[in-house]
Design an enzyme around this catalytic site. Structure first.
Site, short mmCIF file in Angstrom:
data_model
loop_
_atom_site.label_atom_id
_atom_site.label_comp_id
_atom_site.label_asym_id
_atom_site.label_seq_id
_atom_site.Cartn_x
_atom_site.Cartn_y
_atom_site.Cartn_z
CG ASP A 166 -1.91 1.03 1.35
OD1 ASP A 166 -2.37 1.49 0.29
OD2 ASP A 166 -2.30 1.40 2.49
CG HIS A 167 -0.34 4.91 0.14
ND1 HIS A 167 -0.73 5.88 -0.76
CD2 HIS A 167 -1.45 4.58 0.83
CE1 HIS A 167 -2.01 6.13 -0.62
NE2 HIS A 167 -2.49 5.35 0.34
CG ASN A 192 -7.17 0.82 -0.16
OD1 ASN A 192 -7.54 -0.14 -0.82
ND2 ASN A 192 -6.05 1.46 -0.37
CG HIS A 245 -5.30 7.98 3.35
ND1 HIS A 245 -5.03 8.70 2.22
CD2 HIS A 245 -5.25 6.68 3.00
CE1 HIS A 245 -4.80 7.86 1.22
NE2 HIS A 245 -4.93 6.63 1.66
N GLY A 246 -7.68 8.52 7.16
CA GLY A 246 -7.95 8.88 8.56
C GLY A 246 -9.42 9.18 8.77
CG HIS A 248 -6.36 4.85 -1.48
ND1 HIS A 248 -5.15 4.58 -0.90
CD2 HIS A 248 -6.37 4.15 -2.65
CE1 HIS A 248 -4.46 3.76 -1.67
NE2 HIS A 248 -5.16 3.50 -2.74
N GLY A 249 -9.12 5.60 1.74
CA GLY A 249 -9.80 6.35 2.78
C GLY A 249 -11.17 5.79 3.10
CB ALA A 252 -5.78 1.69 7.08
CB THR A 253 -8.28 5.05 10.04
OG1 THR A 253 -7.26 5.65 9.24
CG2 THR A 253 -8.45 5.86 11.31
P1 13P Z 1 -8.29 4.80 5.96
O1 13P Z 1 -7.17 4.74 6.92
O2 13P Z 1 -8.95 6.13 5.93
O3 13P Z 1 -9.24 3.67 6.11
O4 13P Z 1 -7.63 4.65 4.50
C1 13P Z 1 -6.98 3.46 4.18
C2 13P Z 1 -6.25 3.57 2.91
O5 13P Z 1 -6.72 4.18 1.97
C3 13P Z 1 -4.97 2.90 2.81
O6 13P Z 1 -4.33 3.18 1.61
#
Ligand code: 13P
Length: 273
Positions: A79-80, A223, A173-174, A201-202, A225-226
């Site tokens: 990722d990234h 995606n 993101h976040g 993303h995000g 993550a947070t």
């Molecule tokens: P979030 O952390 O906002 O869920 O985004 C995750 C993301 O896009 C990872 O590339």
């Protein structure tokens, strides 16, 4: 099945793949349990920081072993990825897919950087994701405008040959300060003029109904993550507040299970259940 083929299969459906970041054994296990219980394919993502935290062989092999152990369909994705070198190391390690994120570079530089990584990845038969437009990273301003332009997306995909494209249509993101409003018309237009799998993303904090609309308009990968980090740490903190147990094997599972519950909900959304 290669991830790039899975994306093609998803293109004309109302489903998408969930791509979840993991940070340690517990979050990996939490995510995979959700995939097992939902009988759903999933993408496991590692960022540079997670790779540096666990070490590349450890992070990759742990994920690979866990996928085989649980018998789930899953792909391991960078990722990234922020450099050709990191992409090369991950491809050598055996990643199924890598993201090269040169989205902060000027358009032409983004194309040339991405093109080099696509050429390298083709030797490994691996999938490549790139990003076009401005999707605020953690700590970056969400005020800055920089939505993906359909005509540029079309040129970008044709010139680079990427399999997947992360688009800027209103997410960041976040966590969000206010509910994100996605430009779904723009998304649909990008889908019309490109044949790459579109990536959102995000995903954290985006209402489920909005995710469903984004999938209907052409998104193939979401995606997350947070929300995973957040639920894991919050659950752990609450557990530790009045805890005297020092056997961490009795303490961590509740946080791992919270990740499983969260990811199961998200899998229901992307699988259109
Ligand atoms: P979030 O952390 O906002 O869920 O985004 C995750 C993301 O896009 C990872 O590339």
């Amino acid at each position: 099945m290669r991830l790039q083929d899975k994306y093609k299969e998803l293109r004309n459906t109302s489903a998408a793949l969930l791509a979840t970041n993991f940070y340690n054994f517990e979050t990996l296990e939490g995510v995979l349990q959700a995939a097992v219980q939902s009988n759903s394919p999933i993408i496991l993502q590692l960022t540079r920081s997670s790779i540096e935290y666990m070490g590349l062989p450890m992070a990759f092999q742990m994920a690979k072993t866990a996928i085989n152990y649980h018998g789930v369909k899953a792909w391991i994705h960078l990722d990234h990825g922020d450099s050709y070198d990191l992409a090369a190391k991950c491809l050598d390690a055996g990643f199924d897919s890598i993201m090269i994120d040169a989205s902060e570079k000027p358009f032409r530089d983004n194309i040339s950087t991405t093109k080099k990584v696509v050429a390298l990845a083709s030797k490994y038969d691996a999938c490549v994701e790139a990003e076009l437009g401005y999707v605020a990273k953690l700590g970056q301003s969400t005020e800055k405008e920089g939505f993906t332009m359909p005509e540029e997306a079309s040129r970008f995909v044709n010139e680079t040959g990427v399999d997947a494209l992360a688009v800027a249509i209103g997410t960041s993101h976040g966590f969000y300060k206010k509910e994100p409003r996605l430009d779904l018309e723009r998304l649909a237009r990008i889908r019309e003029v490109t044949n790459a799998a579109l990536v959102l993303h995000g995903g954290s904090g985006v209402p489920h109904t909005t995710l469903t609309k984004a999938i209907a308009a052409g998104v193939c990968k979401i995606n997350l993550a947070t929300e995973i980090k957040n639920i894991f740490m919050k659950t752990l903190k609450a557990k530790l507040e009045n805890e005297t147990e020092i056997d961490l094997r009795k303490v961590f599972p509740i946080a791992t299970e919270a990740v499983t519950i969260l990811v199961t909900e998200k899998l229901n959304v992307v699988n259109n259940k």
